[in-house]
Design a protein around this motif. Structure first.
Motif, short mmCIF file in Angstrom:
data_model
loop_
_atom_site.label_atom_id
_atom_site.label_comp_id
_atom_site.label_asym_id
_atom_site.label_seq_id
_atom_site.Cartn_x
_atom_site.Cartn_y
_atom_site.Cartn_z
N ILE A 105 110.44 8.34 -59.36
CA ILE A 105 109.66 8.39 -60.56
C ILE A 105 108.79 10.07 -60.56
CG2 ILE A 105 107.83 7.76 -61.88
CD1 ILE A 105 108.40 5.04 -60.40
N HIS A 106 108.90 10.67 -61.54
CA HIS A 106 108.36 11.62 -61.62
C HIS A 106 107.59 11.82 -63.19
CE1 HIS A 106 108.16 16.46 -62.92
NE2 HIS A 106 107.16 16.08 -62.18
N ARG A 107 106.28 11.73 -63.21
CA ARG A 107 105.45 12.10 -64.47
C ARG A 107 104.47 13.03 -64.45
NH1 ARG A 107 102.91 6.99 -64.47
NH2 ARG A 107 100.94 8.09 -63.87
N THR A 108 104.52 13.64 -65.52
CA THR A 108 103.62 15.17 -65.40
C THR A 108 102.00 14.57 -66.21
OG1 THR A 108 104.24 15.77 -67.67
CG2 THR A 108 105.18 16.93 -65.39
N PRO A 109 101.09 15.27 -65.50
CA PRO A 109 99.82 14.70 -66.12
C PRO A 109 99.51 15.11 -67.73
CG PRO A 109 99.35 16.46 -64.65
CD PRO A 109 100.76 16.43 -64.86
N ALA A 110 99.65 14.01 -68.42
CA ALA A 110 99.46 14.30 -69.88
C ALA A 110 98.08 13.66 -70.11
CB ALA A 110 100.50 13.59 -70.79
N LYS A 111 98.19 12.33 -70.74
CA LYS A 111 96.81 11.51 -70.87
C LYS A 111 96.55 11.16 -69.49
CE LYS A 111 97.57 10.39 -75.70
NZ LYS A 111 98.96 11.10 -76.13
N GLU A 112 97.31 10.57 -68.77
CA GLU A 112 96.88 9.82 -67.19
C GLU A 112 97.41 10.95 -66.26
OE1 GLU A 112 99.68 6.40 -67.11
OE2 GLU A 112 100.95 7.28 -68.30
N PRO A 113 97.07 10.49 -65.09
CA PRO A 113 97.30 11.59 -64.02
C PRO A 113 98.95 11.49 -63.64
CG PRO A 113 95.57 9.77 -63.19
CD PRO A 113 96.06 9.38 -64.51
N GLY A 114 99.26 12.80 -62.92
CA GLY A 114 100.67 12.88 -63.07
C GLY A 114 100.71 12.15 -61.57
N CYS A 115 102.20 11.61 -61.67
CA CYS A 115 102.84 10.74 -60.55
C CYS A 115 104.04 11.21 -59.97
CB CYS A 115 102.83 9.39 -61.00
SG CYS A 115 103.38 8.49 -59.79
N TYR A 138 98.22 13.21 -59.19
CA TYR A 138 97.49 14.45 -59.14
C TYR A 138 97.09 14.47 -60.56
CZ TYR A 138 101.97 16.03 -61.03
OH TYR A 138 103.45 16.23 -61.62
N LYS A 139 95.70 14.86 -60.67
CA LYS A 139 95.03 15.20 -61.92
C LYS A 139 94.41 16.50 -62.06
CE LYS A 139 91.07 12.03 -61.27
NZ LYS A 139 91.34 10.93 -60.29
#
Length: 142
Positions: A105-115, A138-139
């Motif tokens: 899973i890879h999510r960049t920090p938009a409204k919530e922390p990146g993961c 990461y935030k």
């Protein structure tokens, strides 16, 4: 074009040994999140007894590479559903490792922390050395 953003990082690793015993490690650090050519990178350092370890995590849509240098030299590669060749430099020479990624899973920090999350089996010389679940949140530092 390169964007660099200071971030706070929380890394959690859960290691399950082949005998079923578990160990959980947590690291908090500050670092930077860089986006370059639609690829995300996290850079941070951690201080260990042996010295400083510099880590770069290169995160793409379906694969990632973790490069560690300094007091520890290691290259881990991940691609969902595939076995990837990796390496670890020890005092006895370079050891070949294989990762078998089961979750990515890879999510960049938009409204919530990146993961960044990866679950994988690790093999050394054809033998399982455990199952790993690593999560890096990461935030942006404001």
């Amino acid at each position: 074009m390169e964007n660099s953003t200071p971030v706070s990082i929380t890394l959690t690793s859960v290691i399950t040994q082949p005998d079923g015993s578990k160990e959980e490690l947590t690291l908090t650090s500050s670092g930077e999140w860089i986006t370059k050519n639609n690829i995300d990178y996290l850079k941070y350092e951690e201080a260990q007894e042996e010295g400083t370890i510099r880590t770069v995590v290169k995160m793409e849509e379906d694969q990632a590479v973790i490069l560690r240098s300094g007091a520890l030299k290691m290259r881990l590669a991940f691609r969902l559903g595939e076995s990837m060749m990796c390496s670890y430099d020890s005092e006895y020479g370079t050891i070949s490792l294989i990762t078998n990624t089961t979750k990515y899973i890879h999510r960049t920090p938009a409204k919530e922390p990146g993961c960044f999350h990866v679950s994988y089996g690790l093999e050394m010389d054809g033998e399982s050395v455990g199952t790993y679940a690593m999560t890096i949140e990461y935030k942006e530092v404001t």
